[in-house]
Scaffold this motif. Structure first.
Motif, PDB file in Angstrom:
ATOM      1  N   PHE A 268      -0.446  -8.775  -2.082  1.00  0.00           N
ATOM      2  CA  PHE A 268       0.098  -7.310  -2.682  1.00  0.00           C
ATOM      3  C   PHE A 268      -0.743  -6.610  -1.397  1.00  0.00           C
ATOM      4  CE2 PHE A 268      -1.462  -2.843  -3.406  1.00  0.00           C
ATOM      5  CZ  PHE A 268      -0.144  -1.864  -3.497  1.00  0.00           C
ATOM      6  N   ILE A 269       0.330  -5.830  -0.344  1.00  0.00           N
ATOM      7  CA  ILE A 269      -0.078  -5.653   1.184  1.00  0.00           C
ATOM      8  C   ILE A 269       0.001  -4.102   0.769  1.00  0.00           C
ATOM      9  CG2 ILE A 269       0.320  -4.571   2.971  1.00  0.00           C
ATOM     10  CD1 ILE A 269       2.477  -7.827   1.300  1.00  0.00           C
ATOM     11  N   ALA A 270      -1.877  -3.690   1.444  1.00  0.00           N
ATOM     12  CA  ALA A 270      -2.001  -1.598   0.897  1.00  0.00           C
ATOM     13  C   ALA A 270      -1.184  -1.122   2.056  1.00  0.00           C
ATOM     14  CB  ALA A 270      -3.250  -2.227   0.200  1.00  0.00           C
ATOM     15  N   ILE A 271      -0.227   0.055   1.414  1.00  0.00           N
ATOM     16  CA  ILE A 271       0.187   0.172   2.784  1.00  0.00           C
ATOM     17  C   ILE A 271      -1.048   2.312   2.639  1.00  0.00           C
ATOM     18  CG2 ILE A 271       2.136   0.902   4.349  1.00  0.00           C
ATOM     19  CD1 ILE A 271       1.501  -1.816   4.661  1.00  0.00           C
ATOM     20  N   LYS A 272      -1.280   2.172   4.040  1.00  0.00           N
ATOM     21  CA  LYS A 272      -1.134   4.049   3.642  1.00  0.00           C
ATOM     22  C   LYS A 272      -0.188   4.856   4.328  1.00  0.00           C
ATOM     23  CE  LYS A 272      -6.363   3.256   4.514  1.00  0.00           C
ATOM     24  NZ  LYS A 272      -7.221   4.123   5.021  1.00  0.00           N
ATOM     25  N   GLY A 273       0.522   5.255   3.148  1.00  0.00           N
ATOM     26  CA  GLY A 273       2.073   5.678   3.330  1.00  0.00           C
ATOM     27  C   GLY A 273       1.465   7.234   3.664  1.00  0.00           C
ATOM     28  N   VAL A 274       2.578   7.968   3.864  1.00  0.00           N
ATOM     29  CA  VAL A 274       2.946   8.981   4.039  1.00  0.00           C
ATOM     30  C   VAL A 274       2.244  10.176   2.555  1.00  0.00           C
ATOM     31  CG1 VAL A 274       4.706  11.575   5.092  1.00  0.00           C
ATOM     32  CG2 VAL A 274       4.488   9.431   6.256  1.00  0.00           C
ATOM     33  N   GLU A 275       3.303   9.722   1.524  1.00  0.00           N
ATOM     34  CA  GLU A 275       3.143  10.108   0.452  1.00  0.00           C
ATOM     35  C   GLU A 275       2.002   9.659  -0.665  1.00  0.00           C
ATOM     36  OE1 GLU A 275       6.942  10.573  -1.501  1.00  0.00           O
ATOM     37  OE2 GLU A 275       7.866  11.677   0.748  1.00  0.00           O
ATOM     38  N   ALA A 276       1.470   8.352  -0.468  1.00  0.00           N
ATOM     39  CA  ALA A 276       0.753   7.754  -1.282  1.00  0.00           C
ATOM     40  C   ALA A 276       0.166   6.845  -0.072  1.00  0.00           C
ATOM     41  CB  ALA A 276       1.855   6.680  -2.288  1.00  0.00           C
ATOM     42  N   ASP A 277      -1.340   6.344  -0.790  1.00  0.00           N
ATOM     43  CA  ASP A 277      -1.695   5.259  -0.397  1.00  0.00           C
ATOM     44  C   ASP A 277      -2.165   4.201  -1.356  1.00  0.00           C
ATOM     45  OD1 ASP A 277      -3.809   4.050   0.858  1.00  0.00           O
ATOM     46  OD2 ASP A 277      -5.566   5.043   1.173  1.00  0.00           O
ATOM     47  N   GLY A 278      -1.844   2.272  -0.507  1.00  0.00           N
ATOM     48  CA  GLY A 278      -1.404   1.491  -1.876  1.00  0.00           C
ATOM     49  C   GLY A 278      -3.016   1.809  -2.035  1.00  0.00           C
ATOM     50  N   HIS A 279      -4.082   1.806  -1.360  1.00  0.00           N
ATOM     51  CA  HIS A 279      -5.275   0.789  -1.674  1.00  0.00           C
ATOM     52  C   HIS A 279      -5.583   1.845  -3.028  1.00  0.00           C
ATOM     53  CE1 HIS A 279      -5.002   0.341   2.043  1.00  0.00           C
ATOM     54  NE2 HIS A 279      -5.987  -0.249   2.313  1.00  0.00           N
ATOM     55  N   ARG A 280      -5.125   2.912  -3.762  1.00  0.00           N
ATOM     56  CA  ARG A 280      -5.734   3.573  -4.539  1.00  0.00           C
ATOM     57  C   ARG A 280      -4.507   2.488  -5.421  1.00  0.00           C
ATOM     58  NH1 ARG A 280      -2.174   8.617  -4.369  1.00  0.00           N
ATOM     59  NH2 ARG A 280      -3.025   8.594  -6.943  1.00  0.00           N
ATOM     60  N   PHE A 281      -3.765   1.370  -5.858  1.00  0.00           N
ATOM     61  CA  PHE A 281      -2.796   0.517  -6.183  1.00  0.00           C
ATOM     62  C   PHE A 281      -3.422  -1.003  -6.186  1.00  0.00           C
ATOM     63  CE2 PHE A 281      -0.802   4.005  -5.252  1.00  0.00           C
ATOM     64  CZ  PHE A 281      -0.517   5.129  -6.553  1.00  0.00           C
ATOM     65  N   VAL A 282      -4.657  -1.316  -5.785  1.00  0.00           N
ATOM     66  CA  VAL A 282      -4.598  -2.684  -5.497  1.00  0.00           C
ATOM     67  C   VAL A 282      -5.320  -3.430  -7.207  1.00  0.00           C
ATOM     68  CG1 VAL A 282      -7.116  -3.251  -4.949  1.00  0.00           C
ATOM     69  CG2 VAL A 282      -6.161  -2.458  -3.002  1.00  0.00           C
ATOM     70  N   ASP A 283      -6.151  -2.405  -7.826  1.00  0.00           N
ATOM     71  CA  ASP A 283      -6.510  -3.248  -9.010  1.00  0.00           C
ATOM     72  C   ASP A 283      -5.637  -3.081 -10.272  1.00  0.00           C
ATOM     73  OD1 ASP A 283      -9.469  -2.557  -8.504  1.00  0.00           O
ATOM     74  OD2 ASP A 283      -9.643  -0.964  -8.940  1.00  0.00           O
ATOM     75  N   GLY A 284      -4.465  -2.342  -9.387  1.00  0.00           N
ATOM     76  CA  GLY A 284      -3.570  -2.252 -10.412  1.00  0.00           C
ATOM     77  C   GLY A 284      -2.417  -3.817 -10.347  1.00  0.00           C
ATOM     78  N   ALA A 285      -2.311  -3.750  -8.697  1.00  0.00           N
ATOM     79  CA  ALA A 285      -1.790  -5.168  -8.594  1.00  0.00           C
ATOM     80  C   ALA A 285      -2.237  -6.442  -8.841  1.00  0.00           C
ATOM     81  CB  ALA A 285      -1.720  -5.060  -6.550  1.00  0.00           C
ATOM     82  N   THR A 286      -4.220  -6.395  -8.748  1.00  0.00           N
ATOM     83  CA  THR A 286      -4.138  -7.472  -9.321  1.00  0.00           C
ATOM     84  C   THR A 286      -4.619  -7.721 -11.021  1.00  0.00           C
ATOM     85  OG1 THR A 286      -6.321  -6.445  -9.419  1.00  0.00           O
ATOM     86  CG2 THR A 286      -6.332  -7.502  -7.168  1.00  0.00           C
ATOM     87  N   ARG A 287      -4.509  -6.727 -11.569  1.00  0.00           N
ATOM     88  CA  ARG A 287      -4.293  -6.828 -12.785  1.00  0.00           C
ATOM     89  C   ARG A 287      -2.944  -7.487 -13.591  1.00  0.00           C
ATOM     90  NH1 ARG A 287      -6.919  -1.713 -12.833  1.00  0.00           N
ATOM     91  NH2 ARG A 287      -5.161  -0.506 -13.632  1.00  0.00           N
ATOM     92  N   LYS A 288      -2.414  -7.375 -12.553  1.00  0.00           N
ATOM     93  CA  LYS A 288      -1.115  -7.400 -12.994  1.00  0.00           C
ATOM     94  C   LYS A 288      -0.979  -9.011 -12.085  1.00  0.00           C
ATOM     95  CE  LYS A 288       2.722  -5.329 -12.961  1.00  0.00           C
ATOM     96  NZ  LYS A 288       3.972  -4.135 -12.250  1.00  0.00           N
TER      97      LYS A 288
END
Length: 489
Positions: free
Chosen positions: A40-60
């Motif tokens: 999972f590559i966490a991208i800081k986008g214009v509308e959302a920051d992928g870093h917020r979803f790191v835990d969710g990605a590891t749980r998956k």
């Protein structure tokens, strides 16, 4: 399965927690699509920051995470790789994941405000006609030789780009032509690609909602040329005041094309009609179905690019004579009552001015020009009054309407367009929010010989309102309205 350490080759790494000598599955930057064993590559986008979803990605089940900021809690069995720029890391990893497919192609990038789609698409058709296996990555579609894939971004994400370049490798494609937008450059989507050449068309007012200043917009485009290797070519429009700026720091071989000034490749417009124009390119005359000075530049860019890629002059000219307009780019027809309808993607002040200049140059004097135009919502607001001014100044009647209002109030957008209309032109404008009604009104106002221009959406087959896309095709609708009205007359 691939080794994480191999995918990270060439990535600028700040810190690592865990082992990179592990087998991993797919690359994902959307946490919703993560599967067991993926990265999972966490991208800081214009509308959302992928870093917020790191835990969710590891749980998956993500086995590795690439991020700019390390999480406070690091999970056992997960490798965390900290990088300075996740977007750049994604692009390099995507290229590595698919075996660096651009190195097995003769890849040419086309950038500029206007003309990217026309130049890249018609280069694809030219080389197909010449008998080559060719790829295309454009606003309208992705082509892997004869196989079409849909796209809705000028420059797709790095995974999509490299996946399709890999498919091109598998299909034996030799040449690929790719639109490279300023957004794509800024978001590092083309990092890790090996370009054999790059083409600059022009630079005018656009995307300032994203880049904030024209200088930032220009300098972003320039990065494509700054990154070219010595073995590549850099082709630029020297008639554009920013043309030489683009190539001033490139290591690539430099070439220019021009209609007005000196250029390594030159052309002259000899004759223009509504069904095409006669050009003189170098010492040869060629008839092209592409109309207007802006298309003369596009044709010359195509000729120059094909020459630099090794095609013979006569082969190129023969191919140019067979090229047709790209969907939504000066796409036109003449009705039974001799009303000409033109659909064009002109959504910038310069593009709209170019199209209307071409139309007015083709008039015999008695025809009325009726323009239907709007401006997109959630985009650069500063161009709205400029678009309103140009449409009202250069048309007999201008109907201001909705484009893709997105989350904005279409009435507010129209009022901002109206603010650019000079007092003497106020009588020439009509504002109708409903785009279909505006097109219908234009058809009712038109008399035999008149010209209707539907500007702004071009090839798009939808209209986006409040996050919902509904079917809407300018070309189809104006044709239906004219046929309906003429049948009832």
């Amino acid at each position: 399965m691939k080794q994480l350490k191999d995918l990270l080759f060439g990535v600028s790494i700040s810190a690592v927690s865990g082992s990179t000598a592990i087998a991993v599955g797919d690359l994902c930057f959307d946490s919703r699509k993560v599967g067991e064993g993926d990265v999972f590559i966490a991208i800081k986008g214009v509308e959302a920051d992928g870093h917020r979803f790191v835990d969710g990605a590891t749980r998956k089940g993500a086995k590795a995470v690439v991020c700019e900021t390390m999480p406070e809690t690091l999970n056992d069995g997960v490798t965390y790789v900290q990088v300075s720029d996740s977007q750049q890391a994604l692009a390099i990893m995507a290229s590595n994941f698919y075996g660096n497919p651009s190195k097995n192609l003769r890849l040419v990038g086309v950038t500029g405000t206007n003309g990217k789609t026309t130049v890249s698409t018609l280069l694809y058709h030219l080389f197909k006609t010449a008998g080559y296996k060719v790829g295309l990555i454009s606003t309208i579609r992705i082509m892997v030789d004869d196989t079409e894939y849909e796209t809705n971004l000028t420059t797709p994400d790095a995974l999509t780009i490299n996946r399709h370049l890999s498919l091109m490798n598998q299909d034996g494609v030799e040449f690929c032509f790719m639109e490279v937008s300023s957004h794509g450059i800024a978001q590092r989507r083309a990092e890790g690609l090996r370009f054999e050449g790059a083409v600059f068309t022009n630079l005018t007012h656009d995307h300032l909602d994203y880049h904030k200043t024209f200088a930032a917009y220009r300098d972003t485009k320039k990065k494509l040329f700054d990154g070219l290797p010595k073995t590549a070519f850099a082709l630029t429009n020297s008639d554009d005041k920013n043309g030489l700026v683009m190539i001033q720091n490139t290591q690539a071989r430099k070439y220019t094309y021009a209609l007005k000034t000196y250029g390594d490749f030159r052309a002259q417009i000899l004759e223009q009609q509504l069904d095409g124009q006669l050009l003189k390119i170098e010492e040869h005359e060629v008839w092209t179905k592409l109309i207007g000075a802006f298309n003369a530049y596009n044709v010359l860019a195509i000729y120059a690019t094909a020459s630099l890629l090794g095609l013979e002059s006569m082969e190129i000219l023969q191919g140019i004579s067979q090229l047709r307009n790209v969907d939504g780019r000066f796409q036109h027809f003449v009705s039974k009552k001799r009303i000409t309808a033109i659909v064009d993607y002109a959504h910038t002040p310069d593009a709209l001015k170019n199209v209307l200049t071409t139309i007015n140059a083709l008039r015999t004097g008695n025809e009325n020009v009726i323009t239907v135009v709007g401006c997109g919502g959630d985009r650069d607001k500063s161009k709205r009054p400029v678009m309103g001014h140009i449409a009202s100044q250069m048309s007999n009647t201008a109907l201001f309407t909705s484009d893709n209002p997105r989350s904005e109030n279409p009435g507010v957008i129209i009022r901002e367009m109206e603010a650019g209309v000079e007092a003497q032109n106020l009588r020439k404008i009509v504002s109708i929010e409903d785009r279909r009604q505006a097109i219908r009104t234009a058809c009712k106002l038109a008399n035999p010989g008149d010209i209707i221009l539907i500007a702004g959406k071009g090839h798009e087959t939808y209209q986006e309102v409040n996050g919902v896309r509904k079917a809407f095709d300018d070309y189809k609708i104006v044709r239906e309205e004219l046929e309906k009205q003429e049948a009832n007359a």
